[in-house]
Design a protein around this motif. Sequence first.
Motif, mmCIF file in Angstrom:
data_model
loop_
_atom_site.group_PDB
_atom_site.id
_atom_site.type_symbol
_atom_site.label_atom_id
_atom_site.label_comp_id
_atom_site.label_asym_id
_atom_site.label_seq_id
_atom_site.Cartn_x
_atom_site.Cartn_y
_atom_site.Cartn_z
ATOM 1 N N ASP A 216 0.828 -1.195 0.000
ATOM 2 C CA ASP A 216 0.000 0.000 0.000
ATOM 3 C C ASP A 216 0.868 1.254 0.000
ATOM 4 O O ASP A 216 1.842 1.356 0.757
ATOM 5 N N TYR A 217 0.499 2.244 -0.837
ATOM 6 C CA TYR A 217 1.328 3.442 -1.013
ATOM 7 C C TYR A 217 1.492 4.210 0.296
ATOM 8 O O TYR A 217 2.618 4.506 0.722
ATOM 9 N N LEU A 218 0.391 4.543 0.976
ATOM 10 C CA LEU A 218 0.477 5.366 2.184
ATOM 11 C C LEU A 218 1.185 4.630 3.317
ATOM 12 O O LEU A 218 1.940 5.233 4.085
ATOM 13 N N THR A 219 0.970 3.319 3.430
ATOM 14 C CA THR A 219 1.667 2.536 4.456
ATOM 15 C C THR A 219 3.165 2.531 4.196
ATOM 16 O O THR A 219 3.976 2.691 5.124
ATOM 17 N N GLY A 220 3.535 2.376 2.929
ATOM 18 C CA GLY A 220 4.949 2.392 2.587
ATOM 19 C C GLY A 220 5.601 3.726 2.853
ATOM 20 O O GLY A 220 6.734 3.794 3.346
ATOM 21 N N VAL A 221 4.893 4.817 2.551
ATOM 22 C CA VAL A 221 5.432 6.163 2.800
ATOM 23 C C VAL A 221 5.591 6.394 4.297
ATOM 24 O O VAL A 221 6.584 6.976 4.750
ATOM 25 N N ASP A 222 4.622 5.935 5.097
ATOM 26 C CA ASP A 222 4.688 6.121 6.544
ATOM 27 C C ASP A 222 5.937 5.439 7.133
ATOM 28 O O ASP A 222 6.679 6.036 7.921
ATOM 29 N N ALA A 223 6.179 4.199 6.743
ATOM 30 C CA ALA A 223 7.362 3.480 7.225
ATOM 31 C C ALA A 223 8.646 4.131 6.713
ATOM 32 O O ALA A 223 9.656 4.193 7.442
ATOM 33 N N TRP A 224 8.609 4.607 5.499
ATOM 34 C CA TRP A 224 9.773 5.269 4.909
ATOM 35 C C TRP A 224 10.128 6.542 5.675
ATOM 36 O O TRP A 224 11.298 6.799 5.975
ATOM 37 N N HIS A 225 9.124 7.330 6.028
ATOM 38 C CA HIS A 225 9.370 8.555 6.783
ATOM 39 C C HIS A 225 9.959 8.263 8.160
ATOM 40 O O HIS A 225 10.823 8.995 8.651
ATOM 41 N N ASP A 226 9.488 7.192 8.804
ATOM 42 C CA ASP A 226 10.090 6.784 10.078
ATOM 43 C C ASP A 226 11.578 6.481 9.898
ATOM 44 O O ASP A 226 12.418 6.880 10.714
ATOM 45 N N ALA A 227 11.906 5.773 8.833
ATOM 46 C CA ALA A 227 13.296 5.408 8.579
ATOM 47 C C ALA A 227 14.151 6.641 8.290
ATOM 48 O O ALA A 227 15.307 6.729 8.731
ATOM 49 N N ILE A 228 13.601 7.593 7.567
ATOM 50 C CA ILE A 228 14.360 8.811 7.276
ATOM 51 C C ILE A 228 14.612 9.604 8.552
ATOM 52 O O ILE A 228 15.714 10.130 8.761
ATOM 53 N N ALA A 229 13.604 9.698 9.423
ATOM 54 C CA ALA A 229 13.794 10.414 10.695
ATOM 55 C C ALA A 229 14.928 9.784 11.498
ATOM 56 O O ALA A 229 15.766 10.488 12.088
ATOM 57 N N ARG A 230 14.974 8.456 11.547
ATOM 58 C CA ARG A 230 16.069 7.790 12.271
ATOM 59 C C ARG A 230 17.414 8.080 11.606
ATOM 60 O O ARG A 230 18.433 8.276 12.294
ATOM 61 N N ALA A 231 17.429 8.133 10.276
ATOM 62 C CA ALA A 231 18.671 8.425 9.559
ATOM 63 C C ALA A 231 19.162 9.835 9.866
ATOM 64 O O ALA A 231 20.374 10.066 10.002
ATOM 65 N N TRP A 232 18.242 10.797 9.979
ATOM 66 C CA TRP A 232 18.636 12.161 10.344
ATOM 67 C C TRP A 232 19.312 12.180 11.712
ATOM 68 O O TRP A 232 20.368 12.792 11.879
#
Length: 243
Positions: free
Chosen positions: A74-90
């Motif tokens: 699912d597009y929105l589910t994938g984006v949500d998990a992706w944003h979590d991963a980017i925040a951790r990367a920051w």
Amino acid sequence: MQQLFLIGIGTGNPDHVTGEARRVMADADLILIPRKGADKADLADLRRQIVHAVLGPDAPVVEFDLPRRDASGDYLTGVDAWHDAIARAWVDAAGQAQRVALLIWGDPSLYDSSLRIAARLDPAPTIRVVPGITAVQALTAAHAIPVNEIGAPFVVTTGRRLRDEGWPPGVDTAVVMLDGQCSFQSLSEPERYDIWWGAYVGMAEQILDRGPLPEAAARIVATRARARADHGWIMDIYLLRRR
């Protein structure tokens, strides 16, 4: 991280960096530059060039690998998990730095998720947004056209929505971003539209085309494919106006 600066830097031209952006970049302890893979290495290079042009070669820069989005579900589910991963990367890339800056293409408020990602940081830093020149502005300036007709509304939308939903209701002008599939080809009655297209707008590599949609569509598709092959990446945008 006590302060996070989200700095709009325009569309890749160092001259687009405002005086405010230059001052805030100088105040940062650290500037984060994401790497998006070998096929988009030029984007990291452009950010480095902008930092060096503003702060010189000794600027405090740290690069990090941007997580990839899982597009299998699912597009929105994938984006949500992706944003979590980017925040951790920051957070990982920032280390102990207190005042951290990210350079945002265009403006942080327009089709950019940095503010939504920043809202996931815990503890939450103080966020300062520095506005920048958007691709919409760069496109209309390059073609020397107004974005709207006199007193008329317009829509900024995505290629996916244009494909899936057709022409937006209630407007005669639409600016289309994030379109890797040239979705203007999906419009019924193409003879009713004019198009103003641009790739790498504002950059030295800028390419422009315009005209009635039936005449310009195939030409733009071919030009876009060549440019993407030459550079390994492309950022483009277009304005459609219904007659």
